[in-house]
Design a protein around this motif. Sequence first.
Motif, PDB file in Angstrom:
ATOM      1  N   ALA A   1     -26.015  -8.132 -11.624  1.00 20.42           N
ATOM      2  CA  ALA A   1     -26.214  -7.325 -10.422  1.00 20.42           C
ATOM      3  C   ALA A   1     -25.806  -5.881 -10.669  1.00 20.42           C
ATOM      4  O   ALA A   1     -24.770  -5.612 -11.292  1.00 20.42           O
ATOM      5  CB  ALA A   1     -25.402  -7.913  -9.264  1.00 20.42           C
ATOM      6  N   GLU A   2     -26.651  -4.951 -10.210  1.00 21.45           N
ATOM      7  CA  GLU A   2     -26.404  -3.512 -10.324  1.00 21.45           C
ATOM      8  C   GLU A   2     -26.279  -3.051 -11.774  1.00 21.45           C
ATOM      9  O   GLU A   2     -25.708  -1.977 -12.052  1.00 21.45           O
ATOM     10  CB  GLU A   2     -25.166  -3.106  -9.530  1.00 21.45           C
ATOM     11  CG  GLU A   2     -25.283  -3.407  -8.031  1.00 21.45           C
ATOM     12  CD  GLU A   2     -24.084  -2.915  -7.251  1.00 21.45           C
ATOM     13  OE1 GLU A   2     -23.730  -1.735  -7.413  1.00 21.45           O
ATOM     14  OE2 GLU A   2     -23.512  -3.724  -6.500  1.00 21.45           O
ATOM     15  N   ALA A   3     -26.785  -3.832 -12.705  1.00 24.81           N
ATOM     16  CA  ALA A   3     -26.748  -3.428 -14.110  1.00 24.81           C
ATOM     17  C   ALA A   3     -27.844  -2.405 -14.397  1.00 24.81           C
ATOM     18  O   ALA A   3     -28.830  -2.311 -13.674  1.00 24.81           O
ATOM     19  CB  ALA A   3     -26.920  -4.650 -15.010  1.00 24.81           C
ATOM     20  N   GLU A   4     -27.664  -1.634 -15.468  1.00 18.72           N
ATOM     21  CA  GLU A   4     -28.656  -0.660 -15.906  1.00 18.72           C
ATOM     22  C   GLU A   4     -29.119  -1.032 -17.308  1.00 18.72           C
ATOM     23  O   GLU A   4     -28.340  -0.978 -18.259  1.00 18.72           O
ATOM     24  CB  GLU A   4     -28.067   0.756 -15.887  1.00 18.72           C
ATOM     25  CG  GLU A   4     -27.729   1.261 -14.493  1.00 18.72           C
ATOM     26  CD  GLU A   4     -27.257   2.708 -14.507  1.00 18.72           C
ATOM     27  OE1 GLU A   4     -27.378   3.358 -15.576  1.00 18.72           O
ATOM     28  OE2 GLU A   4     -26.770   3.179 -13.472  1.00 18.72           O
ATOM     29  N   LEU A   5     -30.404  -1.420 -17.407  1.00 19.80           N
ATOM     30  CA  LEU A   5     -30.977  -1.796 -18.687  1.00 19.80           C
ATOM     31  C   LEU A   5     -31.997  -0.743 -19.099  1.00 19.80           C
ATOM     32  O   LEU A   5     -32.977  -0.501 -18.390  1.00 19.80           O
ATOM     33  CB  LEU A   5     -31.661  -3.170 -18.597  1.00 19.80           C
ATOM     34  CG  LEU A   5     -30.769  -4.417 -18.615  1.00 19.80           C
ATOM     35  CD1 LEU A   5     -29.928  -4.505 -17.358  1.00 19.80           C
ATOM     36  CD2 LEU A   5     -31.614  -5.677 -18.754  1.00 19.80           C
TER      37      LEU A   5
ATOM     38  N   LEU B   1     -29.851 -10.571 -10.659  1.00 17.50           N
ATOM     39  CA  LEU B   1     -30.263  -9.221 -11.049  1.00 17.50           C
ATOM     40  C   LEU B   1     -30.306  -8.272  -9.853  1.00 17.50           C
ATOM     41  O   LEU B   1     -30.838  -7.165  -9.959  1.00 17.50           O
ATOM     42  CB  LEU B   1     -31.650  -9.263 -11.687  1.00 17.50           C
ATOM     43  CG  LEU B   1     -31.750  -9.710 -13.146  1.00 17.50           C
ATOM     44  CD1 LEU B   1     -33.174 -10.149 -13.452  1.00 17.50           C
ATOM     45  CD2 LEU B   1     -31.333  -8.603 -14.087  1.00 17.50           C
ATOM     46  N   ALA B   2     -29.794  -8.691  -8.732  1.00 17.89           N
ATOM     47  CA  ALA B   2     -29.933  -7.917  -7.498  1.00 17.89           C
ATOM     48  C   ALA B   2     -29.493  -6.476  -7.683  1.00 17.89           C
ATOM     49  O   ALA B   2     -28.426  -6.201  -8.229  1.00 17.89           O
ATOM     50  CB  ALA B   2     -29.125  -8.568  -6.377  1.00 17.89           C
ATOM     51  N   ALA B   3     -30.376  -5.555  -7.243  1.00 18.76           N
ATOM     52  CA  ALA B   3     -30.112  -4.110  -7.288  1.00 18.76           C
ATOM     53  C   ALA B   3     -29.970  -3.567  -8.701  1.00 18.76           C
ATOM     54  O   ALA B   3     -29.469  -2.454  -8.895  1.00 18.76           O
ATOM     55  CB  ALA B   3     -28.877  -3.765  -6.467  1.00 18.76           C
ATOM     56  N   ALA B   4     -30.416  -4.305  -9.702  1.00 18.75           N
ATOM     57  CA  ALA B   4     -30.369  -3.813 -11.082  1.00 18.75           C
ATOM     58  C   ALA B   4     -31.522  -2.841 -11.333  1.00 18.75           C
ATOM     59  O   ALA B   4     -32.501  -2.806 -10.586  1.00 18.75           O
ATOM     60  CB  ALA B   4     -30.435  -4.974 -12.067  1.00 18.75           C
TER      61      ALA B   4
ATOM     62  N   GLY C   1     -34.382  -6.295  -4.568  1.00 16.97           N
ATOM     63  CA  GLY C   1     -33.983  -4.894  -4.590  1.00 16.97           C
ATOM     64  C   GLY C   1     -33.906  -4.274  -5.963  1.00 16.97           C
ATOM     65  O   GLY C   1     -33.343  -3.195  -6.121  1.00 16.97           O
ATOM     66  N   THR C   2     -34.464  -4.932  -6.979  1.00 18.73           N
ATOM     67  CA  THR C   2     -34.434  -4.365  -8.320  1.00 18.73           C
ATOM     68  C   THR C   2     -35.528  -3.322  -8.491  1.00 18.73           C
ATOM     69  O   THR C   2     -36.520  -3.309  -7.763  1.00 18.73           O
ATOM     70  CB  THR C   2     -34.605  -5.453  -9.396  1.00 18.73           C
ATOM     71  OG1 THR C   2     -35.782  -6.211  -9.102  1.00 18.73           O
ATOM     72  CG2 THR C   2     -33.418  -6.382  -9.428  1.00 18.73           C
ATOM     73  N   ARG C   3     -35.350  -2.444  -9.497  1.00 20.78           N
ATOM     74  CA  ARG C   3     -36.334  -1.404  -9.803  1.00 20.78           C
ATOM     75  C   ARG C   3     -36.797  -1.590 -11.245  1.00 20.78           C
ATOM     76  O   ARG C   3     -35.989  -1.568 -12.175  1.00 20.78           O
ATOM     77  CB  ARG C   3     -35.709  -0.015  -9.614  1.00 20.78           C
ATOM     78  CG  ARG C   3     -35.288   0.264  -8.175  1.00 20.78           C
ATOM     79  CD  ARG C   3     -34.562   1.595  -8.032  1.00 20.78           C
ATOM     80  NE  ARG C   3     -33.350   1.656  -8.845  1.00 20.78           N
ATOM     81  CZ  ARG C   3     -32.193   1.117  -8.490  1.00 20.78           C
ATOM     82  NH1 ARG C   3     -32.107   0.443  -7.341  1.00 20.78           N
ATOM     83  NH2 ARG C   3     -31.134   1.220  -9.265  1.00 20.78           N
ATOM     84  N   TRP C   4     -38.103  -1.787 -11.405  1.00 14.98           N
ATOM     85  CA  TRP C   4     -38.695  -2.036 -12.716  1.00 14.98           C
ATOM     86  C   TRP C   4     -39.621  -0.871 -13.055  1.00 14.98           C
ATOM     87  O   TRP C   4     -40.608  -0.643 -12.361  1.00 14.98           O
ATOM     88  CB  TRP C   4     -39.482  -3.342 -12.724  1.00 14.98           C
ATOM     89  CG  TRP C   4     -38.723  -4.548 -12.256  1.00 14.98           C
ATOM     90  CD1 TRP C   4     -37.979  -4.672 -11.120  1.00 14.98           C
ATOM     91  CD2 TRP C   4     -38.639  -5.817 -12.912  1.00 14.98           C
ATOM     92  NE1 TRP C   4     -37.437  -5.934 -11.028  1.00 14.98           N
ATOM     93  CE2 TRP C   4     -37.831  -6.657 -12.101  1.00 14.98           C
ATOM     94  CE3 TRP C   4     -39.174  -6.327 -14.089  1.00 14.98           C
ATOM     95  CZ2 TRP C   4     -37.549  -7.967 -12.449  1.00 14.98           C
ATOM     96  CZ3 TRP C   4     -38.899  -7.641 -14.431  1.00 14.98           C
ATOM     97  CH2 TRP C   4     -38.089  -8.452 -13.623  1.00 14.98           C
ATOM     98  N   SER C   5     -39.317  -0.137 -14.119  1.00 15.96           N
ATOM     99  CA  SER C   5     -40.129   1.004 -14.517  1.00 15.96           C
ATOM    100  C   SER C   5     -40.468   0.890 -16.002  1.00 15.96           C
ATOM    101  O   SER C   5     -39.563   0.708 -16.840  1.00 15.96           O
ATOM    102  CB  SER C   5     -39.373   2.312 -14.241  1.00 15.96           C
ATOM    103  OG  SER C   5     -40.092   3.423 -14.711  1.00 15.96           O
TER     104      SER C   5
END
Length: 209
Positions: free
Chosen positions: A94-98, A113-116, A135-139
């Motif tokens: 959760a809230e991780a930055e990959l 993975l929430a909010a990651a 709530g995750t962001r995939w770019s």
Amino acid sequence: MAKKPPIAPSSADAAEHDAAAPPRPARFHGATLAGADFDDADLRGARFHNVALAEAELDDVDLRGARLHNVALTEVELDDADLRGARFHNVALAEAELDDVDLRGARLHNVALAAASLDDVSLAGARIDNADAAGTRWSDVSLRGARLEASDLREVEITGCKIDGLTIDGVRIDRLLEDAKRRASPTPEAATKEAAPGKRKAKRPAPAR
């Protein structure tokens, strides 16, 4: 005739054998490594069991084939990491930055993975099930051939991602989007008909009274 004693290998031969032998995978069991900094580390095949790695920083780390079970990676920063073929089970991200992470062929089961945030990540051929990705962001993420099952995908933001062959709960998402685009865009024939003016019937003159 007396047996000759075995010939002991020379120190040079022993050193060559040790160098050729693959390193034994690292094992972390019940460790508290919150906030730890792993930089340019070779952790291929490493085993993490009941480990706390919250807010840790892993930069330029080789974790190919690693096994993570009951691991807390909340708010972790994972940059330039190779996790091809890794196995995740009961892992909190959760809230991780990959960023720039290779997870091709990985297996993720019961992962939070929430909010990651995932940027420039490859999940091609990965299998993800029972994951909380709300709530995750995939770019710029590659999801080619990936499979997601029984996962929470509410309010997920996906931009610039490759989804060829992506399957969610048995549905091919790329084909679904193609069908939706075809329905939304009129065919050339339909567009021509709409643009052409309709023919009006000539009115007959009214009879003289």
